[in-house]
Design a protein around this motif. Structure first.
Motif, PDB file in Angstrom:
ATOM      1  N   THR A  25       0.797  -1.219   0.134  1.00  0.00           N
ATOM      2  CA  THR A  25       0.053   0.019  -0.176  1.00  0.00           C
ATOM      3  C   THR A  25       0.624   1.212   0.110  1.00  0.00           C
ATOM      4  O   THR A  25       0.344   2.325  -0.343  1.00  0.00           O
ATOM      5  N   LEU A  26       2.155   1.067   0.324  1.00  0.00           N
ATOM      6  CA  LEU A  26       3.046   2.378   0.454  1.00  0.00           C
ATOM      7  C   LEU A  26       3.177   2.945  -0.926  1.00  0.00           C
ATOM      8  O   LEU A  26       3.732   4.238  -1.162  1.00  0.00           O
ATOM      9  N   THR A  27       3.110   2.510  -1.976  1.00  0.00           N
ATOM     10  CA  THR A  27       3.297   2.822  -3.414  1.00  0.00           C
ATOM     11  C   THR A  27       1.902   3.227  -3.913  1.00  0.00           C
ATOM     12  O   THR A  27       1.767   3.522  -5.263  1.00  0.00           O
ATOM     13  N   ILE A  28       0.690   3.307  -3.263  1.00  0.00           N
ATOM     14  CA  ILE A  28      -0.502   3.793  -3.844  1.00  0.00           C
ATOM     15  C   ILE A  28      -0.341   5.235  -4.271  1.00  0.00           C
ATOM     16  O   ILE A  28       0.618   6.116  -3.740  1.00  0.00           O
ATOM     17  N   LYS A  29      -0.645   5.638  -5.488  1.00  0.00           N
ATOM     18  CA  LYS A  29      -0.680   6.913  -5.927  1.00  0.00           C
ATOM     19  C   LYS A  29      -0.828   8.024  -5.026  1.00  0.00           C
ATOM     20  O   LYS A  29      -0.151   9.215  -4.922  1.00  0.00           O
ATOM     21  N   ASN A  30      -1.917   8.088  -4.265  1.00  0.00           N
ATOM     22  CA  ASN A  30      -2.374   9.076  -3.682  1.00  0.00           C
ATOM     23  C   ASN A  30      -2.108   8.785  -1.808  1.00  0.00           C
ATOM     24  O   ASN A  30      -2.754   8.954  -1.228  1.00  0.00           O
ATOM     25  N   LEU A 145     -19.064   3.954 -11.837  1.00  0.00           N
ATOM     26  CA  LEU A 145     -17.492   3.510 -11.269  1.00  0.00           C
ATOM     27  C   LEU A 145     -17.637   1.898 -11.572  1.00  0.00           C
ATOM     28  O   LEU A 145     -16.588   1.374 -12.025  1.00  0.00           O
ATOM     29  N   ALA A 146     -18.568   1.266 -10.973  1.00  0.00           N
ATOM     30  CA  ALA A 146     -18.797  -0.247 -11.314  1.00  0.00           C
ATOM     31  C   ALA A 146     -18.699  -0.695 -12.756  1.00  0.00           C
ATOM     32  O   ALA A 146     -18.011  -1.558 -13.130  1.00  0.00           O
ATOM     33  N   TYR A 193     -10.758   9.279  -9.647  1.00  0.00           N
ATOM     34  CA  TYR A 193     -10.539  10.430 -10.125  1.00  0.00           C
ATOM     35  C   TYR A 193     -10.814  10.734 -11.566  1.00  0.00           C
ATOM     36  O   TYR A 193     -11.357  11.794 -12.046  1.00  0.00           O
ATOM     37  N   SER A 194     -10.885   9.542 -12.275  1.00  0.00           N
ATOM     38  CA  SER A 194     -11.413  10.179 -13.870  1.00  0.00           C
ATOM     39  C   SER A 194     -12.919  10.279 -13.970  1.00  0.00           C
ATOM     40  O   SER A 194     -13.439  10.752 -14.984  1.00  0.00           O
ATOM     41  N   PRO A 199     -10.953  10.460  -4.158  1.00  0.00           N
ATOM     42  CA  PRO A 199     -10.920   9.539  -3.183  1.00  0.00           C
ATOM     43  C   PRO A 199     -10.114   9.479  -2.174  1.00  0.00           C
ATOM     44  O   PRO A 199      -9.049  10.322  -1.928  1.00  0.00           O
ATOM     45  N   ARG A 200     -10.378   8.898  -1.061  1.00  0.00           N
ATOM     46  CA  ARG A 200      -9.767   8.832   0.305  1.00  0.00           C
ATOM     47  C   ARG A 200      -9.725   7.138   0.488  1.00  0.00           C
ATOM     48  O   ARG A 200     -10.222   6.435   0.335  1.00  0.00           O
TER      49      ARG A 200
END
Length: 205
Positions: A25-30, A145-146, A193-194, A199-200
């Motif tokens: 998870t440390l490499t997630i974009k946000n 989203l789905a 985002y798209s 998002p959080r």
């Protein structure tokens, strides 16, 4: 020396997978938005979620092959691995109330398909990606989203019509991750985002 019981071996495997997940998870974009909640809090009540309306994605880990009876969908087989479920919270209590419900393993009544899955002791919620929405919006972000997840290369339909019985345009709201879990999560974040959402992310440690 005797062979260890299956339950003991499975517990070790699951613990190892959870530790690897935390590192990924440390490499997630946000990543500046990543928060964590206590792994010991199994009912989800300590998760800092807003009480506003919103859209969310549960990140699920199914520890072993299981079969679950899911209401009108009948008995469904699930293989081990990571899954995502797309949902919305538009009633009183918002995201806080709806997501907390998913952590309750002893639901008296099961209203939604996801209730049957999250009630299983073999299913663990390890993360939540969410975004609040304004009260005035008429955009069906949940369906958008789905359907975007449906067309993403990292996901495959886990069960047709799951979570989508009231949405004829949607094929499913439950998908299995077929790429590396880190890539799957990044793709979901990008899809939020798209479609104009911010998002959080929250993960269990």
């Amino acid at each position: 020396m005797g062979r260890r019981p299956n339950s003991e071996r499975n517990e070790k495997i699951c613990t190892s997978r959870s530790m690897n997940f935390l590192e990924e998870t440390l490499t997630i974009k946000n990543k500046e938005e990543i928060r964590y909640w206590s792994r010991n809090a199994m009912n989800g009540t300590d998760i800092d979620l807003p009480s506003e309306k919103g859209i969310y994605t549960l990140i699920l880990f199914i520890k072993e092959a299981i079969e679950i009876s899911v209401g009108s969908l009948g008995v469904i087989s699930f293989t081990p691995g990571y899954y995502i479920y797309i949902g919305s919270a538009k009633n009183f209590g918002g995201l806080k109330s709806r997501v907390t419900r998913h952590f309750n393993k002893s639901k008296r009544r099961k209203f939604w398909h996801i209730d049957y899955l999250t009630a299983s002791q073999h299913v663990e919620i390890i993360g939540v990606i969410y975004s609040t929405i304004t009260n005035s919006t008429e955009i069906d972000y949940e369906s958008i989203l789905a359907n975007n997840v449906l067309n993403n290369e990292c996901f495959t339909i886990a069960c047709p019509r799951f979570g989508a019985s009231d949405k004829r345009r949607d094929v499913s709201h439950l998908y299995k991750c077929i790429c590396h879990i880190n890539r799957c999560i990044n793709n979901v974040v990008s899809l939020f985002y798209s479609i104009g959402l911010n998002p959080r992310t929250i993960f269990r440690f």
